[in-house]
Design a protein around this motif. Structure first.
Motif, PDB file in Angstrom:
ATOM      1  N   LEU A  19       0.809  -1.219   0.000  1.00  0.00           N
ATOM      2  CA  LEU A  19       0.000   0.000   0.000  1.00  0.00           C
ATOM      3  C   LEU A  19       0.844   1.272   0.000  1.00  0.00           C
ATOM      4  N   GLN A  20       2.092   1.163   0.397  1.00  0.00           N
ATOM      5  CA  GLN A  20       2.988   2.321   0.375  1.00  0.00           C
ATOM      6  C   GLN A  20       3.711   2.470  -0.963  1.00  0.00           C
ATOM      7  N   ASN A  21       3.625   1.463  -1.818  1.00  0.00           N
ATOM      8  CA  ASN A  21       4.248   1.498  -3.141  1.00  0.00           C
ATOM      9  C   ASN A  21       3.296   2.245  -4.077  1.00  0.00           C
ATOM     10  N   PRO A  22       3.735   3.362  -4.675  1.00  0.00           N
ATOM     11  CA  PRO A  22       2.825   4.150  -5.526  1.00  0.00           C
ATOM     12  C   PRO A  22       2.312   3.410  -6.768  1.00  0.00           C
ATOM     13  N   ASN A  23       2.967   2.334  -7.169  1.00  0.00           N
ATOM     14  CA  ASN A  23       2.517   1.577  -8.337  1.00  0.00           C
ATOM     15  C   ASN A  23       1.613   0.400  -7.978  1.00  0.00           C
ATOM     16  N   TYR A  24       1.520   0.086  -6.690  1.00  0.00           N
ATOM     17  CA  TYR A  24       0.736  -1.080  -6.236  1.00  0.00           C
ATOM     18  C   TYR A  24      -0.602  -0.572  -5.701  1.00  0.00           C
ATOM     19  N   HIS A  25      -1.687  -1.157  -6.180  1.00  0.00           N
ATOM     20  CA  HIS A  25      -3.023  -0.677  -5.814  1.00  0.00           C
ATOM     21  C   HIS A  25      -3.910  -1.823  -5.352  1.00  0.00           C
ATOM     22  N   SER A  53     -22.173  -5.266   1.257  1.00  0.00           N
ATOM     23  CA  SER A  53     -21.123  -6.143   1.768  1.00  0.00           C
ATOM     24  C   SER A  53     -19.883  -6.074   0.885  1.00  0.00           C
ATOM     25  N   PHE A  54     -18.742  -6.327   1.510  1.00  0.00           N
ATOM     26  CA  PHE A  54     -17.492  -6.437   0.769  1.00  0.00           C
ATOM     27  C   PHE A  54     -17.366  -7.879   0.305  1.00  0.00           C
ATOM     28  N   ASP A  55     -17.196  -8.047  -0.998  1.00  0.00           N
ATOM     29  CA  ASP A  55     -17.207  -9.384  -1.588  1.00  0.00           C
ATOM     30  C   ASP A  55     -15.848  -9.848  -2.101  1.00  0.00           C
ATOM     31  N   GLY A  56     -14.850  -8.999  -2.055  1.00  0.00           N
ATOM     32  CA  GLY A  56     -13.545  -9.410  -2.544  1.00  0.00           C
ATOM     33  C   GLY A  56     -12.623  -8.230  -2.684  1.00  0.00           C
ATOM     34  N   PHE A  57     -11.512  -8.477  -3.378  1.00  0.00           N
ATOM     35  CA  PHE A  57     -10.538  -7.412  -3.578  1.00  0.00           C
ATOM     36  C   PHE A  57      -9.688  -7.691  -4.799  1.00  0.00           C
ATOM     37  N   LEU A  58      -9.037  -6.635  -5.240  1.00  0.00           N
ATOM     38  CA  LEU A  58      -8.164  -6.630  -6.402  1.00  0.00           C
ATOM     39  C   LEU A  58      -6.839  -6.014  -5.966  1.00  0.00           C
ATOM     40  N   GLY A  59      -5.731  -6.634  -6.343  1.00  0.00           N
ATOM     41  CA  GLY A  59      -4.411  -6.067  -6.084  1.00  0.00           C
ATOM     42  C   GLY A  59      -3.571  -6.162  -7.344  1.00  0.00           C
ATOM     43  N   TYR A  60      -3.077  -5.035  -7.811  1.00  0.00           N
ATOM     44  CA  TYR A  60      -2.290  -5.033  -9.041  1.00  0.00           C
ATOM     45  C   TYR A  60      -1.158  -4.012  -8.932  1.00  0.00           C
ATOM     46  N   GLU A  61      -0.161  -4.176  -9.811  1.00  0.00           N
ATOM     47  CA  GLU A  61       1.013  -3.311  -9.803  1.00  0.00           C
ATOM     48  C   GLU A  61       1.299  -2.815 -11.213  1.00  0.00           C
ATOM     49  N   ASN A  62       1.130  -1.503 -11.413  1.00  0.00           N
ATOM     50  CA  ASN A  62       1.465  -0.890 -12.690  1.00  0.00           C
ATOM     51  C   ASN A  62       2.975  -0.873 -12.875  1.00  0.00           C
ATOM     52  N   HIS A  63       3.402  -0.918 -14.129  1.00  0.00           N
ATOM     53  CA  HIS A  63       4.820  -0.804 -14.509  1.00  0.00           C
ATOM     54  C   HIS A  63       5.670  -1.898 -13.862  1.00  0.00           C
ATOM     55  N   TYR A  64       5.073  -3.079 -13.682  1.00  0.00           N
ATOM     56  CA  TYR A  64       5.785  -4.236 -13.119  1.00  0.00           C
ATOM     57  C   TYR A  64       6.946  -4.613 -14.025  1.00  0.00           C
ATOM     58  N   GLU A  65       6.678  -4.590 -15.313  1.00  0.00           N
ATOM     59  CA  GLU A  65       7.677  -4.717 -16.376  1.00  0.00           C
ATOM     60  C   GLU A  65       7.355  -3.592 -17.353  1.00  0.00           C
ATOM     61  N   GLU A  66       8.191  -3.426 -18.358  1.00  0.00           N
ATOM     62  CA  GLU A  66       7.941  -2.362 -19.328  1.00  0.00           C
ATOM     63  C   GLU A  66       6.551  -2.519 -19.953  1.00  0.00           C
ATOM     64  N   ASN A  67       5.746  -1.465 -19.873  1.00  0.00           N
ATOM     65  CA  ASN A  67       4.389  -1.413 -20.438  1.00  0.00           C
ATOM     66  C   ASN A  67       3.454  -2.488 -19.891  1.00  0.00           C
ATOM     67  N   THR A  68       3.772  -3.020 -18.722  1.00  0.00           N
ATOM     68  CA  THR A  68       3.046  -4.178 -18.195  1.00  0.00           C
ATOM     69  C   THR A  68       2.598  -3.974 -16.756  1.00  0.00           C
ATOM     70  N   LYS A 121      -4.964   1.115 -18.759  1.00  0.00           N
ATOM     71  CA  LYS A 121      -4.892   2.117 -19.832  1.00  0.00           C
ATOM     72  C   LYS A 121      -4.496   3.481 -19.271  1.00  0.00           C
ATOM     73  N   GLU A 122      -5.106   3.860 -18.140  1.00  0.00           N
ATOM     74  CA  GLU A 122      -4.790   5.153 -17.525  1.00  0.00           C
ATOM     75  C   GLU A 122      -3.323   5.254 -17.135  1.00  0.00           C
ATOM     76  N   SER A 123      -2.721   4.130 -16.768  1.00  0.00           N
ATOM     77  CA  SER A 123      -1.319   4.125 -16.322  1.00  0.00           C
ATOM     78  C   SER A 123      -0.345   4.231 -17.494  1.00  0.00           C
ATOM     79  N   GLY A 124      -0.836   3.971 -18.708  1.00  0.00           N
ATOM     80  CA  GLY A 124       0.042   3.962 -19.875  1.00  0.00           C
ATOM     81  C   GLY A 124       0.549   2.570 -20.224  1.00  0.00           C
ATOM     82  N   ASP A 125       0.259   1.588 -19.384  1.00  0.00           N
ATOM     83  CA  ASP A 125       0.628   0.212 -19.717  1.00  0.00           C
ATOM     84  C   ASP A 125      -0.352  -0.320 -20.756  1.00  0.00           C
TER      85      ASP A 125
END
Length: 168
Positions: free
Chosen positions: A52-58, A69-84, A114-118
């Protein structure tokens, strides 16, 4: 359904959602010991806080507005690799399956990518996880496979999948 950006105050909720979803998703795939090891290491407060402190990890929480109710979650990291962007985590609790939340969550991810440019999303999926079919139905394809040592004598035997996301 709406997706709500998670913060450090949501760590206990993420841990609970992970445990509830994993007990269903991996019951036939992983031993109880491996599941416990992975949940306590990959979802430790320290690990989640670091993400959560990593600006690319959401992290986003999947919220069902009808059932409140909360039914789940999503965790992803922009720019993990080039354009990825790497989809690290997408989990839904068992009672929310079949409501279209997974598809909507991946559509949300595509917009964020798309918003991230990846323009590419990658993920790992256990070779025995039925989620592979779901990812394929959403346009992902296998591009490789691997066995990954995760410590304590455990490995993850995964397919590596990808999807190309068209630019805005």
């Amino acid at each position: 359904m709406k997706l709500i950006k998670a913060t450090e105050k949501d760590i206990p909720l993420i841990q609970d959602l992970a445990k509830r979803s994993w007990e269903n998703a991996y019951a036939e795939i992983l031993s109880q010991e491996q599941m416990h090891y992975m949940l306590t290491t990959m979802y430790s407060e320290a690990q989640l806080s670091e993400h959560l402190q990593n600006p690319n990890y959401h992290y986003y929480l999947v919220f069902d507005e009808v059932l409140n109710s909360f039914d789940g979650f999503l965790g992803y990291e922009n720019h993990y690799e080039e354009n990825t962007t790497k989809l690290h985590r997408i989990y839904l609790v068992p009672e929310s399956k079949g409501k279209g939340l997974g598809k909507k969550t991946l559509e949300f991810l595509n917009e964020k990518v798309k918003e991230s440019g990846d323009n590419r999303v990658i993920l790992n999926v256990n070779k025995h996880n039925s989620a592979k079919k779901f990812y394929e139905s959403q346009g992902y394809r296998i591009y490789d496979e691997g066995v990954f040592d995760i410590g304590d004598g455990y490995v993850m035997d995964d397919y590596l999948m990808e999807k190309i996301v068209k630019a805005i």
